[in-house]
Scaffold this active site. Structure first.
Site, PDB file in Angstrom:
ATOM      1  CB  THR A  13      -1.082  -0.339   1.377  1.00 50.65           C
ATOM      2  OG1 THR A  13      -1.622  -0.908   1.206  1.00 50.65           O
ATOM      3  CG2 THR A  13      -1.823   0.800   1.216  1.00 50.65           C
ATOM      4  CB  SER A  54       2.076  -8.028   0.712  1.00 57.21           C
ATOM      5  OG  SER A  54       1.525  -7.890   1.892  1.00 57.21           O
ATOM      6  CB  THR A  87       0.437  -4.211   6.252  1.00 62.01           C
ATOM      7  OG1 THR A  87      -0.988  -3.525   5.814  1.00 62.01           O
ATOM      8  CG2 THR A  87       1.144  -2.853   6.489  1.00 62.01           C
ATOM      9  CG  ASP A  88      -2.463  -7.725   3.804  1.00 61.04           C
ATOM     10  OD1 ASP A  88      -2.715  -7.253   4.283  1.00 61.04           O
ATOM     11  OD2 ASP A  88      -3.117  -7.497   2.355  1.00 61.04           O
TER      12      ASP A  88
HETATM   13  N1  ASP Z   1      -3.147  -5.722   1.132  1.00 57.73           N
HETATM   14  C1  ASP Z   1      -1.702  -4.749   1.186  1.00 57.73           C
HETATM   15  C2  ASP Z   1      -0.738  -4.774   0.944  1.00 57.73           C
HETATM   16  O1  ASP Z   1      -0.364  -6.270   1.769  1.00 57.73           O
HETATM   17  C3  ASP Z   1      -1.917  -3.947   2.748  1.00 57.73           C
HETATM   18  C4  ASP Z   1      -0.675  -3.313   2.874  1.00 57.73           C
HETATM   19  O2  ASP Z   1       0.615  -2.605   2.097  1.00 57.73           O
HETATM   20  O3  ASP Z   1      -1.038  -1.793   4.129  1.00 57.73           O
HETATM   21  O4  ASP Z   1       0.107  -4.887  -0.142  1.00 57.73           O
END
Ligand code: ASP
Length: 324
Positions: A13, A54, A87-88
């Site tokens: 993100t 991710s 973050t995932d």
């Molecule tokens: N869905 C996103 C990812 O992990 C969430 C993020 O980056 O915060 O790529």
């Protein structure tokens, strides 16, 4: 001499922008070092490894990232490395790297819960905090994860909320320190962390993960054992207990030579042989299952992939896990 910090981008993100239907990977990071308050003495370089959300990361891609970080640690080319990531699955990539890095190069993972187009975007602030942490000359803490002004140990941190910018926490442990307007404030240092013996990371990715729920049967364990998986992590209830049907499958798998490692689906606390009823942790341990203290199942899965990849035997793995 100026600090040389490398920013390795992998996607997430922090690099996303609104598309027609929702967020997608965008043109790159919006980061202005002047407004972000990076000290003038820091020389920043940026290299791209991946451009992925991710959930698209795999153990094989995480291995590539770890090998690159091992290379950078050995070369001494940089004073610190920041990895930007979605973050995932950030905690998995950070943990795999943490298992293999020796600690001489500060490596800091960061991310954003909000994309550049959203109100209250956190990416630039998190990146600044990660760069300051990577340049802070603090060694031997293991791989760090910096988000929401907090510094966490990769082995303990987890994404606890789907949306909040303070999502990253280390349940039962807390942050190691903070990044404030005027710099990095460290309060504590982990006494010990799970580490693989020195040498390049290698993975055997055939490690299954089964999470228990009330009334579960043993079909998933039977299936994975039948597929030839050499190891399965079972995320059990509480102290490491499973339904009798799962216990029967676990015992069958163990008897056929599959390594079973018990973790807990509880948020905090260790697995321990306390209950001796059928399916209790004592029963599973007597059948030959190993236990993994208070480490999360998805992290132990990566640790087993690394251990099996290195050709470690059950006793060596048991001895690593016994400190948890
Ligand atoms: N869905 C996103 C990812 O992990 C969430 C993020 O980056 O915060 O790529």
């Amino acid at each position: 001499m100026a600090d040389r910090i490398l920013v390795l981008s992998t996607g997430g993100t922090i690099e996303m922008a609104p598309g027609k239907k929702g967020l997608v990977i965008g043109p790159g990071m919006h980061f202005d070092r002047n407004t972000a308050g990076i000290p003038p003495g820091v020389v920043l370089e940026n290299q791209r490894m991946f451009s992925l959300p991710s959930p698209h990361m795999t153990p094989e891609l995480m291995l590539r990232l770890t090998l690159r970080l091992q290379e950078l640690e050995a070369s001494g080319e940089y004073d610190g490395v920041v990895v930007t990531h979605g973050t995932d699955t950030l905690e998995e990539s950070a943990f795999l790297a943490d298992l293999h890095l020796r600690g001489s190069l500060p490596v800091v993972f960061t991310a954003a819960m909000r994309s550049a187009g959203e109100m209250g975007v956190d990416g630039p602030r998190n990146l600044r905090a990660a760069i300051l942490t990577a340049g802070s000359k603090i060694h031997d803490l293991g791989v760090l994860v910096v988000l929401g002004d907090e510094i966490h140990a990769a082995g303990r941190v987890t994404k606890t909320c789907t949306s909040n910018i303070s999502s990253f926490n280390s349940p039962g442990y807390g942050p190691l320190g903070f990044v404030d307007e005027d710099g990095v404030i460290l309060h504590r240092k982990p006494l010990w962390r799970l580490s693989m013996p020195p040498g390049p990371a290698v993975l055997d990715t055939r490690v299954g993960l089964v999470r228990c729920a009330a009334g579960f049967g043993g079909e998933l364990v039977d299936y994975l054992a039948g597929q030839g998986y050499p190891a399965i992590v079972v995320e059990a209830f509480g102290r490491g207990n499973v339904p009798p049907e799962v216990a029967a499958s676990v015992k069958r798998a163990l008897a056929s030579g599959v390594m079973i490692v018990i973790t807990t689906r509880c948020y905090e606390g260790r697995v321990l042989g306390v209950y001796a009823y059928e399916g209790g942790c004592v029963d599973l341990m007597e059948a030959g299952a190993l236990t993994a203290g208070d480490m999360q199942g998805h992290k132990i899965r990566l640790m087993l992939m690394s251990s099996l990849g290195r050709g470690m035997c059950r006793e060596e793995i048991r001895s690593l896990l016994s400190r948890l």
